[in-house]
Structures are given as structure tokens and as C-alpha cells.
Design a protein around this motif. Structure first.
Motif, PDB file in Angstrom:
ATOM      1  N   PHE A  57       0.812  -1.214   0.000  1.00 26.64           N
ATOM      2  CA  PHE A  57       0.000   0.000   0.000  1.00 26.64           C
ATOM      3  C   PHE A  57       0.847   1.266   0.000  1.00 26.64           C
ATOM      4  O   PHE A  57       0.465   2.266  -0.598  1.00 26.64           O
ATOM      5  CB  PHE A  57      -0.995  -0.012   1.156  1.00 26.64           C
ATOM      6  CG  PHE A  57      -2.238  -0.761   0.806  1.00 26.64           C
ATOM      7  CD1 PHE A  57      -3.272  -0.136   0.140  1.00 26.64           C
ATOM      8  CD2 PHE A  57      -2.361  -2.104   1.092  1.00 26.64           C
ATOM      9  CE1 PHE A  57      -4.408  -0.821  -0.231  1.00 26.64           C
ATOM     10  CE2 PHE A  57      -3.491  -2.807   0.734  1.00 26.64           C
ATOM     11  CZ  PHE A  57      -4.517  -2.165   0.071  1.00 26.64           C
ATOM     12  N   ILE A  58       1.986   1.215   0.642  1.00 23.89           N
ATOM     13  CA  ILE A  58       2.883   2.376   0.586  1.00 23.89           C
ATOM     14  C   ILE A  58       3.258   2.656  -0.861  1.00 23.89           C
ATOM     15  O   ILE A  58       3.196   3.792  -1.325  1.00 23.89           O
ATOM     16  CB  ILE A  58       4.134   2.143   1.464  1.00 23.89           C
ATOM     17  CG1 ILE A  58       3.731   2.133   2.942  1.00 23.89           C
ATOM     18  CG2 ILE A  58       5.201   3.198   1.177  1.00 23.89           C
ATOM     19  CD1 ILE A  58       4.831   1.690   3.879  1.00 23.89           C
ATOM     20  N   ASN A  59       3.594   1.605  -1.598  1.00 20.32           N
ATOM     21  CA  ASN A  59       3.947   1.766  -3.018  1.00 20.32           C
ATOM     22  C   ASN A  59       2.729   2.102  -3.871  1.00 20.32           C
ATOM     23  O   ASN A  59       2.809   2.939  -4.769  1.00 20.32           O
ATOM     24  CB  ASN A  59       4.608   0.484  -3.534  1.00 20.32           C
ATOM     25  CG  ASN A  59       5.942   0.227  -2.885  1.00 20.32           C
ATOM     26  OD1 ASN A  59       6.657   1.148  -2.516  1.00 20.32           O
ATOM     27  ND2 ASN A  59       6.278  -1.046  -2.727  1.00 20.32           N
ATOM     28  N   ALA A  60       1.610   1.450  -3.606  1.00 15.56           N
ATOM     29  CA  ALA A  60       0.406   1.653  -4.423  1.00 15.56           C
ATOM     30  C   ALA A  60      -0.131   3.077  -4.323  1.00 15.56           C
ATOM     31  O   ALA A  60      -0.671   3.605  -5.296  1.00 15.56           O
ATOM     32  CB  ALA A  60      -0.678   0.660  -4.010  1.00 15.56           C
ATOM     33  N   PHE A  61       0.014   3.703  -3.172  1.00 15.30           N
ATOM     34  CA  PHE A  61      -0.540   5.039  -2.985  1.00 15.30           C
ATOM     35  C   PHE A  61       0.427   6.158  -3.353  1.00 15.30           C
ATOM     36  O   PHE A  61       0.108   7.337  -3.178  1.00 15.30           O
ATOM     37  CB  PHE A  61      -1.032   5.221  -1.557  1.00 15.30           C
ATOM     38  CG  PHE A  61      -2.294   4.458  -1.264  1.00 15.30           C
ATOM     39  CD1 PHE A  61      -3.399   4.595  -2.072  1.00 15.30           C
ATOM     40  CD2 PHE A  61      -2.361   3.610  -0.182  1.00 15.30           C
ATOM     41  CE1 PHE A  61      -4.568   3.898  -1.814  1.00 15.30           C
ATOM     42  CE2 PHE A  61      -3.532   2.893   0.083  1.00 15.30           C
ATOM     43  CZ  PHE A  61      -4.624   3.039  -0.731  1.00 15.30           C
TER      44      PHE A  61
END
Length: 67
Positions: A57-61
Motif C-alpha cells: 500500500f505504501i507503493n500503491a498510494f
């Protein structure tokens, strides 16, 4: 502006993406899905996001303005 839709491979996520495409450009929509292949046919950028893996999620956002 980039809008993220989580659970993009599910029924609700897909429906939200289809409605958003009527309002904003598909280039502004990012689908977040645990299994990217299941959301590949939506016509928007798809990023991997698994609720059990915080790093996903850190990467996805990255570069997302709103969810």
C-alpha cells in the motif's frame, strides 16, 4: 489529480471504476488490487495492494491524491 480505488478486482471496486470513467479520464484512475491480473481488463492503471502487506500500500498510494 489521481484517484485510487481499492479492491479494484472485486464487484464493488470494478463498479466504482466504471462509474468514475464516466466522470474523469481513465488516466486519472488507479485501481488497487491484491491480484493485479484480475483487474487488468478495467482500462486503468492497476497497482498491487494486499491489505496483509503494508509495503504494497505504501507503493500503491505513491502519487495518489484521493481514495
Amino acid at each position: 489529480m489521481k484517484v485510487a480505488v481499492t479492491a479494484a478486482s472485486g464487484a464493488l471496486g470494478k463498479a466504482i471504476i466504471e462509474q468514475l470513467k464516466n466522470i474523469i479520464s481513465p488516466e486519472q484512475i488507479v485501481g488497487i488490487a491484491r491480484t493485479v491480473d484480475k483487474a487488468a481488463d478495467l482500462g486503468v492503471e492497476i497497482r498491487k495492494g494486499d491489505y496483509n502487506h503494508k509495503e504494497d500500500f505504501i507503493n500503491a498510494f505513491h502519487d495518489i491524491d484521493t481514495v
